[in-house]
Design an enzyme around this catalytic site. Structure first.
Site, PDB file in Angstrom:
ATOM      1  N   ARG A 104     -23.822  16.794  11.386  1.00 14.64           N
ATOM      2  CA  ARG A 104     -24.160  15.379  11.611  1.00 14.64           C
ATOM      3  C   ARG A 104     -24.096  14.645  10.297  1.00 14.64           C
ATOM      4  O   ARG A 104     -24.741  15.054   9.329  1.00 14.64           O
ATOM      5  CB  ARG A 104     -25.594  15.253  12.153  1.00 14.64           C
ATOM      6  CG  ARG A 104     -25.778  15.739  13.519  1.00 14.64           C
ATOM      7  CD  ARG A 104     -27.045  15.201  14.129  1.00 14.64           C
ATOM      8  NE  ARG A 104     -28.232  15.243  13.286  1.00 14.64           N
ATOM      9  CZ  ARG A 104     -29.414  14.800  13.675  1.00 14.64           C
ATOM     10  NH1 ARG A 104     -29.551  14.283  14.871  1.00 14.64           N
ATOM     11  NH2 ARG A 104     -30.455  14.873  12.886  1.00 14.64           N
ATOM     12  N   THR A 108     -24.939   8.112   9.627  1.00 17.35           N
ATOM     13  CA  THR A 108     -24.577   7.602  10.963  1.00 17.35           C
ATOM     14  C   THR A 108     -25.094   8.491  12.092  1.00 17.35           C
ATOM     15  O   THR A 108     -25.120   8.076  13.247  1.00 17.35           O
ATOM     16  CB  THR A 108     -23.047   7.524  11.109  1.00 17.35           C
ATOM     17  OG1 THR A 108     -22.523   8.867  11.074  1.00 17.35           O
ATOM     18  CG2 THR A 108     -22.424   6.710   9.985  1.00 17.35           C
ATOM     19  N   ASP A 200     -35.288  21.405  10.975  1.00 14.41           N
ATOM     20  CA  ASP A 200     -33.835  21.612  10.876  1.00 14.41           C
ATOM     21  C   ASP A 200     -33.531  23.069  11.200  1.00 14.41           C
ATOM     22  O   ASP A 200     -33.853  23.977  10.426  1.00 14.41           O
ATOM     23  CB  ASP A 200     -33.365  21.256   9.458  1.00 14.41           C
ATOM     24  CG  ASP A 200     -31.852  21.276   9.370  1.00 14.41           C
ATOM     25  OD1 ASP A 200     -31.236  22.293   9.754  1.00 14.41           O
ATOM     26  OD2 ASP A 200     -31.270  20.270   8.938  1.00 14.41           O
ATOM     27  N   ASP A 203     -31.270  25.080   8.656  1.00 16.19           N
ATOM     28  CA  ASP A 203     -31.978  25.393   7.408  1.00 16.19           C
ATOM     29  C   ASP A 203     -33.030  26.472   7.626  1.00 16.19           C
ATOM     30  O   ASP A 203     -33.199  27.371   6.793  1.00 16.19           O
ATOM     31  CB  ASP A 203     -32.645  24.130   6.850  1.00 16.19           C
ATOM     32  CG  ASP A 203     -31.647  23.229   6.135  1.00 16.19           C
ATOM     33  OD1 ASP A 203     -30.519  23.684   5.861  1.00 16.19           O
ATOM     34  OD2 ASP A 203     -32.003  22.070   5.865  1.00 16.19           O
TER      35      ASP A 203
HETATM   36  C1  PRP Z   1     -27.947  20.382  13.975  1.00 21.59           C
HETATM   37  C2  PRP Z   1     -28.040  21.213  15.237  1.00 21.59           C
HETATM   38  C3  PRP Z   1     -27.037  20.554  16.134  1.00 21.59           C
HETATM   39  C4  PRP Z   1     -27.137  19.112  15.747  1.00 21.59           C
HETATM   40  C5  PRP Z   1     -27.905  18.387  16.816  1.00 21.59           C
HETATM   41  O1  PRP Z   1     -26.866  20.720  13.211  1.00 21.59           O
HETATM   42  O2  PRP Z   1     -27.789  22.579  15.041  1.00 21.59           O
HETATM   43  O3  PRP Z   1     -25.717  21.032  15.972  1.00 21.59           O
HETATM   44  O4  PRP Z   1     -27.852  19.060  14.502  1.00 21.59           O
HETATM   45  O5  PRP Z   1     -27.960  17.050  16.538  1.00 21.59           O
HETATM   46  P1  PRP Z   1     -27.310  15.941  17.471  1.00 21.59           P
HETATM   47  O6  PRP Z   1     -27.663  16.297  18.869  1.00 21.59           O
HETATM   48  O7  PRP Z   1     -27.952  14.677  16.982  1.00 21.59           O
HETATM   49  O8  PRP Z   1     -25.827  15.935  17.239  1.00 21.59           O
HETATM   50  P2  PRP Z   1     -26.579  20.016  11.785  1.00 21.59           P
HETATM   51  O9  PRP Z   1     -25.786  18.781  11.996  1.00 21.59           O
HETATM   52  O10 PRP Z   1     -27.874  19.870  11.058  1.00 21.59           O
HETATM   53  O11 PRP Z   1     -25.599  21.018  11.096  1.00 21.59           O
HETATM   54  P3  PRP Z   1     -25.928  22.461  10.456  1.00 21.59           P
HETATM   55  O12 PRP Z   1     -26.363  23.353  11.589  1.00 21.59           O
HETATM   56  O13 PRP Z   1     -24.624  22.883   9.871  1.00 21.59           O
HETATM   57  O14 PRP Z   1     -27.013  22.300   9.429  1.00 21.59           O
HETATM   58  N1  URA Z   2     -30.871  19.027  14.161  1.00 22.64           N
HETATM   59  C1  URA Z   2     -31.891  19.872  13.905  1.00 22.64           C
HETATM   60  O1  URA Z   2     -31.678  20.970  13.379  1.00 22.64           O
HETATM   61  N2  URA Z   2     -33.139  19.497  14.243  1.00 22.64           N
HETATM   62  C2  URA Z   2     -33.401  18.318  14.826  1.00 22.64           C
HETATM   63  O2  URA Z   2     -34.562  18.033  15.129  1.00 22.64           O
HETATM   64  C3  URA Z   2     -32.325  17.440  15.072  1.00 22.64           C
HETATM   65  C4  URA Z   2     -31.071  17.826  14.736  1.00 22.64           C
END
Ligand code: PRP
Ligand code: URA
Length: 209
Positions: A104, A108, A200, A203
């Site tokens: 994400r 945005t 997160d 993380d």
């Molecule tokens: C997180 C999570 C989803 C997304 C959900 O990933 O694992 O893929 O956010 O958010 P949304 O429904 O608003 O799209 P992130 O973008 O943090 O990526 P990462 O797992 O690589 O840290």
């Molecule tokens: N992605 C995450 O990992 N946690 C949230 O709460 C939203 C998006």
């Protein structure tokens, strides 16, 4: 409208409570996510067709049911979806695994795709998309667009925690794709995090906070 199935089995709810706890470190987080995925797979695969076979036991012949033509494709959304793969693979070791890389954008909150490698025969497979978090819904909706573009017809989304906003967005984009989740939380905060959620997921899973 697509279905939302909230899996309220006591073991799923118990482990989700432990996973949400901010004191849970990456090792336990990984183990819990793995166990939760296995437990949830039990429901997500409930529709698979079975056929009757005869099996010789040491004592006689038993009429048994086995899953017919079990052709599953598991597609985790990187990164956090990776933590849901092995629990299901232990139940269905013949499943193929595709990967979709999305993150994400911090400002945005729109999904940015950076990787996509899917099994070639998706039209013949039951697809389960894996991502613990359905927040704005943008990532899951985009992932399913990419999967459909490669021919998939039967798709399910398995997450752990969903926000009402994400369910709405996903519904509008893919009304025929059922959502399996362990919880529907209150809302999103101003940074797009699920409240109360679990923070997160990527993380916490990989210790990158
Ligand atoms: C997180 C999570 C989803 C997304 C959900 O990933 O694992 O893929 O956010 O958010 P949304 O429904 O608003 O799209 P992130 O973008 O943090 O990526 P990462 O797992 O690589 O840290
Ligand atoms: N992605 C995450 O990992 N946690 C949230 O709460 C939203 C998006």
């Amino acid at each position: 409208m697509s279905e939302v199935l909230v899996l309220d089995h006591p073991l799923i709810q118990h482990k989700l409570a432990l996973l949400r706890d901010k004191r849970t470190g990456p090792k336990d987080f990984r183990e819990l996510l793995d166990e939760l995925s296995m437990l949830m797979a039990y429901e997500v695969t409930r529709h698979l067709p079975t056929e009757e076979v005869e099996v010789e036991t040491p004592v006689g012949v038993a009429r048994c049911r086995v899953v017919t033509g079990l052709h599953l494709a598991l597609i985790p959304i990187l990164r956090a979806g990776l933590g849901m793969v092995n629990g299901i693979l232990r139940l269905v070791p013949t499943a193929k695994v595709g990967h979709i890389g999305l993150y994400r954008d911090h400002d945005t909150l729109q999904p940015v795709a950076y990787y996509c490698k899917l099994p070639p025969d998706l039209a013949q497979r039951e697809v389960i998309v894996l991502d613990p978090m359905l927040a704005t819904g943008g990532s899951a909706a985009e992932a399913v667009h990419l999967i459909r573009r490669q021919g998939a017809r039967s798709i399910r989304l398995m997450c752990l925690v969903a926000a009402p906003e994400g369910i709405e967005v996903f519904h509008r984009a893919h009304p025929d794709v059922p959502i399996y989740t362990a919880a529907v939380d209150q809302c999103l905060n101003e940074k797009g995090y699920i409240v109360p959620g679990l923070g997160d997921a990527g993380d916490r899973l990989f210790g990158t906070r």
